[in-house]
Design a protein around this motif. Structure first.
Motif, PDB file in Angstrom:
ATOM      1  N   ASP A 259       0.849  -1.178   0.000  1.00 19.21           N
ATOM      2  CA  ASP A 259       0.000   0.000   0.000  1.00 19.21           C
ATOM      3  C   ASP A 259       0.889   1.235   0.000  1.00 19.21           C
ATOM      4  N   TYR A 260       1.026   1.900  -1.155  1.00 18.89           N
ATOM      5  CA  TYR A 260       1.923   3.028  -1.274  1.00 18.89           C
ATOM      6  C   TYR A 260       1.351   4.319  -0.709  1.00 18.89           C
ATOM      7  N   GLY A 261       0.071   4.401  -0.560  1.00 15.43           N
ATOM      8  CA  GLY A 261      -0.524   5.666  -0.195  1.00 15.43           C
ATOM      9  C   GLY A 261      -0.531   5.998   1.283  1.00 15.43           C
TER      10      GLY A 261
ATOM     11  N   TYR B 191       5.574   6.633   4.422  1.00 16.76           N
ATOM     12  CA  TYR B 191       6.926   6.225   4.064  1.00 16.76           C
ATOM     13  C   TYR B 191       7.448   5.072   4.909  1.00 16.76           C
TER      14      TYR B 191
ATOM     15  N   LEU C 128       9.620   0.327   1.576  1.00 15.91           N
ATOM     16  CA  LEU C 128       8.900   0.651   0.355  1.00 15.91           C
ATOM     17  C   LEU C 128       8.698   2.152   0.270  1.00 15.91           C
TER      18      LEU C 128
ATOM     19  N   PRO D 163       6.507   5.339  -1.384  1.00 13.32           N
ATOM     20  CA  PRO D 163       5.205   5.578  -1.990  1.00 13.32           C
ATOM     21  C   PRO D 163       5.336   5.901  -3.479  1.00 13.32           C
ATOM     22  N   GLU D 164       4.317   5.586  -4.222  1.00 15.05           N
ATOM     23  CA  GLU D 164       4.319   5.867  -5.653  1.00 15.05           C
ATOM     24  C   GLU D 164       4.299   7.379  -5.874  1.00 15.05           C
ATOM     25  N   PRO D 165       5.199   7.916  -6.708  1.00 14.02           N
ATOM     26  CA  PRO D 165       5.225   9.358  -6.920  1.00 14.02           C
ATOM     27  C   PRO D 165       3.995   9.835  -7.679  1.00 14.02           C
ATOM     28  N   THR D 166       3.566  11.035  -7.341  1.00 16.97           N
ATOM     29  CA  THR D 166       2.408  11.634  -7.996  1.00 16.97           C
ATOM     30  C   THR D 166       2.880  12.568  -9.108  1.00 16.97           C
TER      31      THR D 166
ATOM     32  N   ASP E 233       4.915  15.343  -7.669  1.00 19.46           N
ATOM     33  CA  ASP E 233       6.306  14.983  -7.400  1.00 19.46           C
ATOM     34  C   ASP E 233       7.159  15.106  -8.657  1.00 19.46           C
TER      35      ASP E 233
ATOM     36  N   ASN F 218      15.060   7.550  -1.641  1.00 20.25           N
ATOM     37  CA  ASN F 218      13.941   7.433  -2.564  1.00 20.25           C
ATOM     38  C   ASN F 218      14.475   6.893  -3.883  1.00 20.25           C
TER      39      ASN F 218
ATOM     40  N   VAL G 261      12.968   5.905  -6.588  1.00 18.46           N
ATOM     41  CA  VAL G 261      12.336   6.442  -7.791  1.00 18.46           C
ATOM     42  C   VAL G 261      12.992   7.767  -8.168  1.00 18.46           C
TER      43      VAL G 261
END
Length: 101
Positions: free
Chosen positions: A5-7, A10, A20, A22-25, A28, A61, A63
């Motif tokens: 669950d990325y949302g 951190y 893990l 979080p998925e970048p928006t 970002d 991070n 990503v």
């Protein structure tokens, strides 16, 4: 895959103990594109280069780190291509100027 669950923050950990991210928006990515660009304009490019090197070497991070590495690779390719073009067209200009005299 249920535990990814990325949302929610951190401090997420996978089953093997890795942290893990979080998925970048879109926000970002816009920040990652705009900050080095604006910093590069203000500091004649050196600030952007330093920031991207710091982001690329940072392990917090992954990503953003991969994004910064890709940006650095694009910068290197651009500098090499510009150098080759300047050498080619600069030589052509010199040859052309010598023919007039």
């Amino acid at each position: 895959m249920e535990n990814m669950d990325y949302g929610s923050g951190y401090n997420q950990y996978s089953q093997n103990g890795e942290t893990l991210v979080p998925e970048p928006t879109v926000k970002d990515f816009l920040i990652w594109l705009l900050v080095p660009s604006v910093l590069g304009c203000v500091t004649c490019g050196i600030g952007s280069l330093i920031l991207l090197i710091v982001w690329a070497c940072s392990g917090k991070n992954h990503v953003r780190s991969n994004f910064a590495k890709a940006q650095l690779i694009v910068m290197v390719i651009s500098v090499v291509l510009i150098f080759i073009l300047y050498m080619f067209f600069g030589a052509a200009l010199l040859v052309g100027m010598n023919s007039y005299y």
